[in-house]
Design an enzyme around this catalytic site. Sequence first.
Site, PDB file in Angstrom:
ATOM      1  N   CYS A  60     -23.396  -2.708 -23.889  1.00 36.74           N
ATOM      2  CA  CYS A  60     -24.618  -3.440 -23.524  1.00 36.74           C
ATOM      3  C   CYS A  60     -24.571  -3.776 -22.042  1.00 36.74           C
ATOM      4  O   CYS A  60     -25.610  -3.944 -21.409  1.00 36.74           O
ATOM      5  CB  CYS A  60     -24.758  -4.699 -24.358  1.00 36.74           C
ATOM      6  SG  CYS A  60     -23.279  -5.700 -24.361  1.00 36.74           S
TER       7      CYS A  60
HETATM    8  P1  NAD Z   1     -29.716  -1.655 -33.634  1.00 32.05           P
HETATM    9  O1  NAD Z   1     -30.591  -2.761 -33.187  1.00 32.05           O
HETATM   10  O2  NAD Z   1     -30.327  -0.395 -34.106  1.00 32.05           O
HETATM   11  O3  NAD Z   1     -28.752  -2.149 -34.823  1.00 32.05           O
HETATM   12  C1  NAD Z   1     -27.946  -3.295 -34.725  1.00 32.05           C
HETATM   13  C2  NAD Z   1     -27.659  -3.834 -36.124  1.00 32.05           C
HETATM   14  O4  NAD Z   1     -28.894  -4.253 -36.717  1.00 32.05           O
HETATM   15  C3  NAD Z   1     -27.074  -2.808 -37.089  1.00 32.05           C
HETATM   16  O5  NAD Z   1     -26.152  -3.446 -37.920  1.00 32.05           O
HETATM   17  C4  NAD Z   1     -28.285  -2.345 -37.870  1.00 32.05           C
HETATM   18  O6  NAD Z   1     -27.979  -1.843 -39.146  1.00 32.05           O
HETATM   19  C5  NAD Z   1     -29.085  -3.611 -37.965  1.00 32.05           C
HETATM   20  N1  NAD Z   1     -30.530  -3.422 -38.132  1.00 32.05           N
HETATM   21  C6  NAD Z   1     -31.276  -2.352 -37.772  1.00 32.05           C
HETATM   22  N2  NAD Z   1     -32.576  -2.586 -38.077  1.00 32.05           N
HETATM   23  C7  NAD Z   1     -32.638  -3.821 -38.600  1.00 32.05           C
HETATM   24  C8  NAD Z   1     -33.694  -4.639 -39.086  1.00 32.05           C
HETATM   25  N3  NAD Z   1     -34.969  -4.221 -39.094  1.00 32.05           N
HETATM   26  N4  NAD Z   1     -33.399  -5.873 -39.551  1.00 32.05           N
HETATM   27  C9  NAD Z   1     -32.128  -6.336 -39.544  1.00 32.05           C
HETATM   28  N5  NAD Z   1     -31.091  -5.597 -39.102  1.00 32.05           N
HETATM   29  C10 NAD Z   1     -31.338  -4.371 -38.632  1.00 32.05           C
HETATM   30  O7  NAD Z   1     -28.698  -1.422 -32.422  1.00 32.05           O
HETATM   31  P2  NAD Z   1     -27.732  -0.180 -32.201  1.00 32.05           P
HETATM   32  O8  NAD Z   1     -28.570   0.932 -31.733  1.00 32.05           O
HETATM   33  O9  NAD Z   1     -26.858   0.010 -33.373  1.00 32.05           O
HETATM   34  O10 NAD Z   1     -26.805  -0.735 -31.024  1.00 32.05           O
HETATM   35  C11 NAD Z   1     -27.025  -0.516 -29.679  1.00 32.05           C
HETATM   36  C12 NAD Z   1     -27.806  -1.654 -29.047  1.00 32.05           C
HETATM   37  O11 NAD Z   1     -27.087  -2.887 -29.156  1.00 32.05           O
HETATM   38  C13 NAD Z   1     -27.988  -1.414 -27.561  1.00 32.05           C
HETATM   39  O12 NAD Z   1     -29.293  -1.809 -27.196  1.00 32.05           O
HETATM   40  C14 NAD Z   1     -26.937  -2.337 -26.936  1.00 32.05           C
HETATM   41  O13 NAD Z   1     -27.218  -2.712 -25.607  1.00 32.05           O
HETATM   42  C15 NAD Z   1     -26.999  -3.508 -27.879  1.00 32.05           C
HETATM   43  N6  NAD Z   1     -25.782  -4.339 -27.806  1.00 32.05           N
HETATM   44  C16 NAD Z   1     -25.881  -5.597 -27.254  1.00 32.05           C
HETATM   45  C17 NAD Z   1     -24.740  -6.385 -27.117  1.00 32.05           C
HETATM   46  C18 NAD Z   1     -24.818  -7.758 -26.507  1.00 32.05           C
HETATM   47  O14 NAD Z   1     -23.888  -8.528 -26.684  1.00 32.05           O
HETATM   48  N7  NAD Z   1     -25.863  -8.102 -25.768  1.00 32.05           N
HETATM   49  C19 NAD Z   1     -23.507  -5.901 -27.555  1.00 32.05           C
HETATM   50  C20 NAD Z   1     -23.450  -4.626 -28.131  1.00 32.05           C
HETATM   51  C21 NAD Z   1     -24.600  -3.861 -28.253  1.00 32.05           C
END
Ligand code: NAD
Length: 511
Positions: free
Chosen positions: A285
Site C-alpha cells: 500500500c
Molecule cells: P480488496 O479490497 O479487493 O480485498 C481486501 C479484503 O476485503 C479481502 O479479504 C477481500 O476478500 C475482502 N472483500 C472484498 N470485497 C469485499 C466486500 N464487498 N465486502 C467485504 N469484504 C470484501 O483488496 P486487495 O485487492 O485484496 O488488496 C490490495 C489493496 O489493499 C490495495 O489497494 C492496497 O493498497 C490495499 N492495502 C492497504 C493497506 C493499508 O494499510 N493501507 C495495506 C495492505 C493493502
Amino acid sequence: MTRQIVSVVGGKDAAGMSTYQSTNPARTSEVVAAVGLADADTFAAACRTAKEAQREWAKVPPPVRGRVIASIGRLVEANAESLARLVTEEIGKPYAEALGEVREIVDTCDFFLGEGRRLYGQTVPSEMPDKNLFTFRNPVGVAAVITAGNFPVAVPSWYLVPALLCGNAVVWKPAEYAAASGHALYRLFAAAGLPDGVLNVVFADGAETFRGLERALEEGTVHKVGFTGSSEVGRKVGELTGRHLQSACLELGGKNPMVIMPDADLDLAVEGALFSGFGTAGQRCTSLGTVIVHESVHDEFVARFARAVREAAIGAPDGDVLAGPLLDQKFAERYEEYLTWIQPHHEVVSGATGRITADNPRGAFTGEGGLYYHPVVVDGVRPSDRLFLEETFGPVVGVTTFRTLDEALELANLPGYGLSSSIYTTEATNAFRFREGISAGMVSVNNSTSGAEAHLPFGGNGKSGNGSRQSGMWVLDQFTRWQAMNWDHSGRLQKAQMDVADITPDLGFRL
Ligand code: NAD
C-alpha cells in the site's frame, strides 16, 4: 499432500460451502491450500460466538491479557522461519522480506504486552469540592477484521494484537489468496491460550463477507470494523458501518509520491525509488506511485533510475531478489490492465514490459510457471493521466517534473490519496515545508515511501482512509471507548456549573 483449511469458530472447525484453491504465484500449478469458503451465515454466527466469549475475556485483568500477547510474540518468534516460508510460498514475497514481515508481529506483541500493564485512565480534577472525576478505557466489544493479502500476517497483527489486549473478541476474515498464512497465524495465536471464541477466523469471499457483516451489524454483534484493502471496497464497508452509526478503521490504497529536490543525493534517491517502487513487486500500500523530480535533475535521475531498474534481480522469491511474482492471478490481470494506460506521450525507460516469458525474457530469466512481470518506469507522466491519478498496484512507477516546491506539493496531493510520501533533499526548510503541505499520514525524508515501525502511527487520509491510525498507542482509540465517571462524596447534590466556588478578582487592578 495439499493442506485443507477451513474457518475456525469458537475453537471448532466450521465446514466450507465451496472450495478456493490458494496457489503459489511462483509456480502456479502448485496448490498451497484448498480453502473451504464459508457463507454469510457462518460469518454472522462467528460474530455471535465472539460476542458470547468477549464477556469473560473482558474480565481477565489487562496485565494477564498482556501475558497472552507476550506468549503470542514468543510463539511467532519461535516459528518465524516456517511462517515466513509459508508467506513466500503463498504470495511470492521474497523470503528476507517475509521474515521482516513476521518480525513486525513480534515487535507489535513486544509493544502491546507492556500496554497490558498501562492501559491508563486518568484522574481529573472537579470544579466542585468532594467530587472525583476519572476516565477509563473500556473494550469496544467484538471487532470484525477484514484484511488484504499483500501483508498476510503483519497487517492483521496490527488489528488482532491491540484488539485482544484491550479485551475485545475478534472475527478475522483474511484474503482468500493468503488463507494458509492466515490460518497458520491463527494457530499461533490459539496456541498462546486464548479461550475459544475470543479469536475466530472465517474464510469467505468478498460478497459473502459483506452480507455476513451486514447481518452481524443488524444483530448488534459487531461493534468495530477494521478493514484493510482497496479504496473501492473500503468505501462500501465505510457506508455500511456508517449506516449503523459506527466508524470503521479503514486502511486503504495509496498513490504515494516521492519528491526529488535539486539538492538531493541522487544515488540515495535512486535506491529509495527502486526499493519502494519495485520491492514486493510494487504491491505494498506504501509502494511508490509517482516520482516528482525537479526539472534540473530529471535527466540524470531518470538515467540512473532506469539503469538500477534494468539491473534489479527479479526471480524466484526464495532467492536473493528484489522482487518475485505478483501475488495472485487476479493481480496479474489487473496489472496488465494498468499497462494499457501507457499512452503515446509516455516513454518507457526501463526496457521490456509485460509478463516475463521465454519470448519476453529478463536476461536469462524466463519466468516459467510463475506470475513474473518486468518492472516498468514510465517517464513523461502528466497530471491528467490515469497512471498519475490512480493506484497501480504492481511494478510500475511514473515520473513527472516540477519547478517549485509549491508545484511539487500540488502534484503530490493531486490524486487525492494520502497514505505515504517521501522527499529527498539536503535542506531542512524543504523537508519541513513538505511535511506541512503534504496530505499524507506518513512522511519520509531521505527515505523510501515504505517501512513502518510497530510503535509509530500508520494510516492515511483521503482515498487512503478515514483518518484512523494503527500501531503504537494511537490504535488504542480504535479498540477502546473512553468512559468518564464522576463520584461525589459531599453528601449533597452539587450541580456542575452552578454550585461552583467563586473567587472574586479585582480586574481593575493596574500596576
Ligand atoms: P480488496 O479490497 O479487493 O480485498 C481486501 C479484503 O476485503 C479481502 O479479504 C477481500 O476478500 C475482502 N472483500 C472484498 N470485497 C469485499 C466486500 N464487498 N465486502 C467485504 N469484504 C470484501 O483488496 P486487495 O485487492 O485484496 O488488496 C490490495 C489493496 O489493499 C490495495 O489497494 C492496497 O493498497 C490495499 N492495502 C492497504 C493497506 C493499508 O494499510 N493501507 C495495506 C495492505 C493493502
